[in-house]
Design a protein around this motif. Structure first.
Motif, mmCIF file in Angstrom:
data_model
loop_
_atom_site.group_PDB
_atom_site.id
_atom_site.type_symbol
_atom_site.label_atom_id
_atom_site.label_comp_id
_atom_site.label_asym_id
_atom_site.label_seq_id
_atom_site.Cartn_x
_atom_site.Cartn_y
_atom_site.Cartn_z
ATOM 1 N N TYR A 32 73.082 38.759 45.652
ATOM 2 C CA TYR A 32 73.332 37.684 46.628
ATOM 3 C C TYR A 32 74.838 37.544 46.857
ATOM 4 O O TYR A 32 75.320 37.531 47.987
ATOM 5 C CB TYR A 32 72.732 36.377 46.108
ATOM 6 N N TRP A 33 75.596 37.461 45.749
ATOM 7 C CA TRP A 33 77.048 37.284 45.880
ATOM 8 C C TRP A 33 77.701 38.552 46.399
ATOM 9 O O TRP A 33 78.646 38.484 47.199
ATOM 10 C CB TRP A 33 77.660 36.846 44.545
ATOM 11 N N SER A 34 77.215 39.714 45.982
ATOM 12 C CA SER A 34 77.768 40.979 46.479
ATOM 13 C C SER A 34 77.552 41.099 47.986
ATOM 14 O O SER A 34 78.480 41.417 48.738
ATOM 15 C CB SER A 34 77.099 42.135 45.728
ATOM 16 N N ASN A 35 76.331 40.799 48.435
ATOM 17 C CA ASN A 35 76.036 40.875 49.877
ATOM 18 C C ASN A 35 76.889 39.883 50.671
ATOM 19 O O ASN A 35 77.160 40.090 51.848
ATOM 20 C CB ASN A 35 74.550 40.568 50.136
ATOM 21 N N GLU A 59 65.460 29.992 51.473
ATOM 22 C CA GLU A 59 65.930 30.650 52.688
ATOM 23 C C GLU A 59 67.390 31.101 52.540
ATOM 24 O O GLU A 59 67.774 32.179 52.986
ATOM 25 C CB GLU A 59 65.777 29.676 53.868
ATOM 26 N N LYS A 60 68.189 30.264 51.881
ATOM 27 C CA LYS A 60 69.612 30.584 51.705
ATOM 28 C C LYS A 60 69.789 31.926 50.981
ATOM 29 O O LYS A 60 70.564 32.779 51.420
ATOM 30 C CB LYS A 60 70.288 29.458 50.896
ATOM 31 N N ALA A 73 70.676 36.195 52.708
ATOM 32 C CA ALA A 73 71.793 37.072 52.310
ATOM 33 C C ALA A 73 71.358 38.538 52.204
ATOM 34 O O ALA A 73 72.195 39.438 52.145
ATOM 35 C CB ALA A 73 72.384 36.592 50.985
ATOM 36 N N PHE A 74 70.030 38.774 52.162
ATOM 37 C CA PHE A 74 69.495 40.139 52.049
ATOM 38 C C PHE A 74 68.954 40.661 53.377
ATOM 39 O O PHE A 74 68.491 41.788 53.465
ATOM 40 C CB PHE A 74 68.369 40.175 51.003
ATOM 41 N N HIS A 75 68.987 39.818 54.397
ATOM 42 C CA HIS A 75 68.334 40.101 55.669
ATOM 43 C C HIS A 75 69.308 40.803 56.591
ATOM 44 O O HIS A 75 70.430 40.346 56.736
ATOM 45 C CB HIS A 75 67.895 38.765 56.293
ATOM 46 N N LYS A 82 69.234 45.317 51.348
ATOM 47 C CA LYS A 82 67.918 45.019 50.763
ATOM 48 C C LYS A 82 67.969 44.993 49.237
ATOM 49 O O LYS A 82 68.902 45.528 48.617
ATOM 50 C CB LYS A 82 66.890 46.035 51.232
ATOM 51 N N LEU A 83 66.975 44.364 48.654
ATOM 52 C CA LEU A 83 66.874 44.287 47.195
ATOM 53 C C LEU A 83 66.309 45.610 46.676
ATOM 54 O O LEU A 83 65.215 46.029 47.087
ATOM 55 C CB LEU A 83 65.950 43.121 46.813
ATOM 56 N N PHE A 84 67.047 46.255 45.773
ATOM 57 C CA PHE A 84 66.628 47.553 45.249
ATOM 58 C C PHE A 84 65.761 47.348 44.020
ATOM 59 O O PHE A 84 66.195 47.518 42.879
ATOM 60 C CB PHE A 84 67.849 48.424 44.931
ATOM 61 N N HIS A 85 64.520 46.977 44.243
ATOM 62 C CA HIS A 85 63.625 46.708 43.114
ATOM 63 C C HIS A 85 62.180 46.741 43.596
ATOM 64 O O HIS A 85 61.897 46.310 44.703
ATOM 65 C CB HIS A 85 63.927 45.334 42.501
ATOM 66 N N GLY A 86 61.262 47.203 42.730
ATOM 67 C CA GLY A 86 59.846 47.166 43.088
ATOM 68 C C GLY A 86 58.995 47.832 42.031
ATOM 69 O O GLY A 86 59.334 48.912 41.547
#
Ligand SMILES: *Cc1c(COP(=O)(O)O)cnc(C)c1O
Length: 441
Positions: A122-125, A292-293, A297-299, A305-309
């Protein structure tokens, strides 16, 4: 079965001891009881490790699992979707005001990992990659994977894996019974909050998030924070613009008397972690829920995008069980009943257990209970470790038809919300029976 032929290696279990002690082989379960292969019944006093909510073999949940199993057993959420996951997302958000998106995983630790990665990214983005440390109270527990252990408390769960872990920033936890400042005061002195305040004052520019187990630090020994503690931490996070992660894996789904522990104080965390009770305790599923906040930040661009799954994240059968569990919550006044049961349990503990000479402290929030055993009630000195008092009490309780598991010398009670009045009496009597079997010192 002889130990050399036995095929399993059990979690958090010394196998030498496992083979020395009488084994409990569970064959089936009904309501709040486990039934072993010999036909003996045991009240499930720890809700099958804090997971079970409405009792075992609940016909509504079983039918939902069966119906979903016949229709779609598994399909991925990587890039495509399915209806049970969408419906469960909606159902979860209906109980989580101020939250907007649900990210599924398979177990609590994984959902914690997601929360930590989400907070740092979040902070990096948002162009502040230097905000990458995590702040955590002492004695925390967030699961057993490397990231979750990194933010966990110091001690045997963590120390041996030290070289693999990252270091969080630590602040004081709210452990009144053993707090240097307020253990003997009539009210809490807020030393723990002051220590978080000082940490944020000094280092907030390098901190991505504070992670807490709201109201109850479970694995630490059911340590109950005072009323207002979560809201005060929320206020500090707001003041210093740090994200708040609430790990509700243990406290979620009614265990504290509210649907979620943060509801007790009207707090909306930036990231909420759910697991254990989410499917009613029937199948493995977990979720990392955010606002939403954070989501925004990833949108946008691909790289945000979030690199996880996880392969089985949001499995449709697991989602169907979770939806069925919500049906029960919504139709059967489960929380009202659970609060009545927890009041009865408080009375039983006060009447039967509290005056026992080795009981030092009884902590309770809803149906989460920790009974801390001591060698000396005046000085609060622990019992000699070699007595293994917690373990002795729990093994003895089996003679009285109750299955419980200790955390060191803290006896844990955490029955399903569906527990009956007479079953609560039986649990407390079994604890007293066990306490009387601890050799005196
Ligand atoms: C149990 C627990 C976890 C880990 O969940 P698993 O499903 O066992 O990985 C994480 N956080 C808390 C607070 C827990 O009690």
């Amino acid at each position: 079965m002889s130990s050399d032929r036995y095929p399993l290696w059990h979690p958090f279990t010394q196998m030498a001891r496992f083979h020395r002690e009488p084994q409990l082989v569970v064959a089936r379960a009904e309501g709040n009881r486990l039934i072993d292969t010999e036909g003996r019944e045991y009240i499930d006093g720890v809700a099958s490790l804090w997971a079970n909510v409405h009792g075992h073999s609940n016909s509504h949940i079983v039918a939902a699992i069966q119906a979903q199993t016949a229709k779609l057993q598994h399909s991925t959420l990587l890039g495509i979707t399915h209806e049970p996951a969408i419906e469960l997302g909606r159902r979860l958000l209906a109980h989580l005001p101020g939250r907007s998106h649900v990210f599924f995983s398979e177990n609590g630790a994984s959902a914690v990992e997601v929360a930590l990665k989400m907070a740092v990214q979040y902070w990096s983005n948002r162009g502040q990659p230097e905000r990458n440390r995590i702040a955590v109270p002492e004695m925390a527990y967030h699961g057993d994977t490397i990231g979750a252990v990194s933010v966990g408390g110091e001690g045997p769960f963590r120390d041996v894996y030290g070289p693999l872990l990252f270091e969080p920033l630590r602040f004081n936890n709210a452990y009144r019974y053993r707090c240097d400042n307020c253990a003997t005061e009539t009210s809490c002195t807020d030393t723990c909050l002051q220590s978080l305040g000082a940490l944020l004052e000094a280092r907030s520019k390098e901190i991505a998030a504070v992670i807490i187990e709201p109201r109850v630090q479970g694995a630490a020994g059911m340590i109950v924070a005072p009323e207002g503690h979560i809201a005060a931490i929320r206020a500090l996070c707001d003041k210093f613009d740090v994200l708040l992660i609430a790990d509700e894996v243990a406290t979620g789904f009614g265990k504290t008397g509210a649907m979620f522990a943060c509801d007790l104080e009207g707090v909306i965390p930036d990231i909420t972690v759910l697991g254990k009770g989410i499917t009613g305790g029937y199948l493995p599923l977990s979720a990392t829920v955010t606002t939403e906040k954070v989501y925004q930040a990833f949108h946008g661009e691909e790289g945000l995008k979030l690199f996880h799954g996880h392969t089985y994240a949001g499995n449709p059968i697991c989602c169907a069980a979770a939806i069925a569990s919500f049906d029960i919550f919504e139709s059967e006044q489960v929380l009202v009943r659970a609060r009545e049961r927890s009041e009865l349990l408080a009375t039983l503990l006060a009447d039967l257990v509290a005056d026992h000479p080795i009981v030092g402290d009884i902590r309770q929030q809803g149906l989460m209970i920790g009974i801390e055993l001591v060698g000396d009630r005046e000085t609060r000195a622990p019992l000699p470790a070699e007595i293994e008092a917690g373990w002795q009490v729990c093994i003895a309780a089996r003679d009285r038809g109750v299955f419980i598991r200790p955390l060191g010398d803290v006896i844990v009670l955490m029955p399903p919300l569906s527990i009956e009045e007479d079953e609560l009496t039986q649990i407390c009597e079994a604890v007293v029976y066990g306490l009387n079997r601890v050799p005196s010192v």
